[in-house]
Design an enzyme around this catalytic site. Structure first.
Site, mmCIF file in Angstrom:
data_model
loop_
_atom_site.group_PDB
_atom_site.id
_atom_site.type_symbol
_atom_site.label_atom_id
_atom_site.label_comp_id
_atom_site.label_asym_id
_atom_site.label_seq_id
_atom_site.Cartn_x
_atom_site.Cartn_y
_atom_site.Cartn_z
ATOM 1 N N TYR A 187 48.680 -30.409 91.592
ATOM 2 C CA TYR A 187 48.464 -28.987 91.075
ATOM 3 C C TYR A 187 49.705 -28.705 90.048
ATOM 4 O O TYR A 187 49.660 -28.193 88.620
ATOM 5 C CB TYR A 187 47.868 -27.883 91.909
ATOM 6 C CG TYR A 187 47.159 -28.009 92.303
ATOM 7 C CD1 TYR A 187 45.822 -27.372 92.521
ATOM 8 C CD2 TYR A 187 46.451 -29.048 94.150
ATOM 9 C CE1 TYR A 187 44.261 -27.607 92.415
ATOM 10 C CE2 TYR A 187 45.021 -29.273 94.263
ATOM 11 C CZ TYR A 187 44.258 -28.508 93.702
ATOM 12 O OH TYR A 187 42.926 -28.845 93.329
ATOM 13 N N CYS A 238 56.296 -18.205 100.808
ATOM 14 C CA CYS A 238 55.778 -16.936 99.849
ATOM 15 C C CYS A 238 57.230 -16.428 100.200
ATOM 16 O O CYS A 238 57.756 -16.320 100.828
ATOM 17 C CB CYS A 238 55.227 -16.253 101.893
ATOM 18 S SG CYS A 238 54.854 -14.828 101.128
ATOM 19 N N HIS A 296 35.196 -20.694 92.004
ATOM 20 C CA HIS A 296 36.606 -22.228 92.524
ATOM 21 C C HIS A 296 38.226 -21.570 92.333
ATOM 22 O O HIS A 296 38.784 -22.242 92.797
ATOM 23 C CB HIS A 296 36.540 -23.517 91.643
ATOM 24 C CG HIS A 296 34.953 -24.104 91.712
ATOM 25 N ND1 HIS A 296 34.431 -25.462 90.778
ATOM 26 C CD2 HIS A 296 33.855 -23.329 92.563
ATOM 27 C CE1 HIS A 296 33.057 -25.165 91.119
ATOM 28 N NE2 HIS A 296 32.983 -24.161 92.235
ATOM 29 N N THR A 322 28.701 -28.264 81.797
ATOM 30 C CA THR A 322 28.497 -28.356 82.773
ATOM 31 C C THR A 322 28.218 -29.490 83.722
ATOM 32 O O THR A 322 26.539 -29.296 82.891
ATOM 33 C CB THR A 322 28.726 -27.391 84.368
ATOM 34 O OG1 THR A 322 28.316 -27.835 85.626
ATOM 35 C CG2 THR A 322 27.267 -26.553 83.840
#
Length: 308
Positions: free
Chosen positions: A101, A206, A157, A249
């Site tokens: 990612y 976090c 998403h 798509t």
């Protein structure tokens, strides 16, 4: 609407979209036929539409240079997207998933909106001044629609530039580059690159109230439930739209694959803009083949009947 029967993200092989599928059963209620590529006829429909829903997929971002991560060449190192974009993969190896990612985030940041993104944003802004609405329902998480200037966007998403804490659940925007120091220079997609094996305490954490829980990308992974609030808004937009565009798509990822045919089942014109045909092409009124950056701008350009 029947969208709530399909609330988790999953890929359906193209051959599985058959008569037994509810997507096709609904189409039988309004008939099947060959889609039209008559731009002049589409423009007549467009000129009368008051509420336009535009469903966009990975093909739109691909024209900006963002890989689709599906199909031939759609892999990162030796892994396919379905191997990485799951809660199980993150639980087993959060370092590997974050490398993937991180690569996607940095890649998206390096790209710019293309002619299709800009045409949609310009159309939305122009029609809003006429009391007409355009809503973008996107499967993409790269924020290119935002950067093009679109305002009314439903990200079904999720978003690469938001994180969610696995401990406290806090969701926040995060556009740091890199997102944490340990990911600097990591994430190369080449098959011969080894995993960085970053310790969990060095991965994104976090900072909400001293929580320090492990962060994950705030995207919908395969097998996860879509955000019910977003899905409700999608249903509302699809229920009121009087024109729907399905842009770039593959129409094989549920539940988005059924959006266009679902709208068509109530007699609303649906136009597909894609480089090739898809499993739903012949269930829709229009099909315009070719790159979206070429076909979409003339389709959404100012109509001669527009006052503004």
């Amino acid at each position: 609407m029947i969208l709530r029967r399909f609330t988790s993200l999953r890929v359906v092989p193209q051959g599985c979209i058959g008569v037994a599928n509810p997507l096709v059963r609904q189409r039988h209620l309004v008939g099947m036929g060959r889609s039209s590529s008559d731009m002049a006829e589409f423009r007549k429909v467009f000129s009368k539409a008051k509420h336009i829903a535009i469903i966009t997929g990975a093909g739109v971002s691909a024209e900006s240079g963002v890989p689709t991560f599906r199909g031939a060449g759609g892999s990162w190192r030796k892994w396919k997207t379905q191997d990485l974009a799951t809660p199980e993969a993150f639980s087993r190896n959060p370092s590997r998933v974050w490398e993937f990612y991180h690569y996607r985030r940095e890649l998206a940041l390096s790209k710019s909106p293309n002619a299709a993104h800009r045409a949609i944003a310009e159309c939305e802004a122009r029609l809003s001044r006429q009391g007409r609405s355009v809503t973008i329902i996107t499967q993409n998480a790269d924020e290119l629609h935002h950067r093009a200037g679109s305002k009314h966007i439903l990200e079904i998403h999720g978003n690469l530039f938001k994180t969610r804490c696995v401990s406290c659940g806090d969701v926040t925007g995060n556009r740091r580059s890199p997102i944490c120091a340990a990911l600097t220079g990591k994430g190369a997609p080449d098959p011969d690159v080894s995993d960085a094996n970053i310790p969990a305490d060095k991965l994104p954490r976090c900072d909400d109230g001293g929580c320090s829980g492990l962060l994950r990308p705030n995207v919908i992974w395969f097998g996860e439930t879509l955000d019910s609030h977003v899905l409700t808004k999608v249903e509302e937009e699809l229920d009121i739209c009087d024109l729907c565009l399905v842009v770039g798509t593959s129409s094989i990822v549920y539940p988005a694959a059924m959006f266009g045919p679902q709208v068509a089942s109530r007699g609303v014109p649906v136009a597909e803009f894609n480089t090739g045909t898809t499993p739903v092409t012949n269930h829709l009124m229009f099909h315009f083949p070719g790159p979206c950056g070429t076909t979409l701008p003339p389709a959404l350009a100012r109509h001669e009947s527009e006052v503004i």
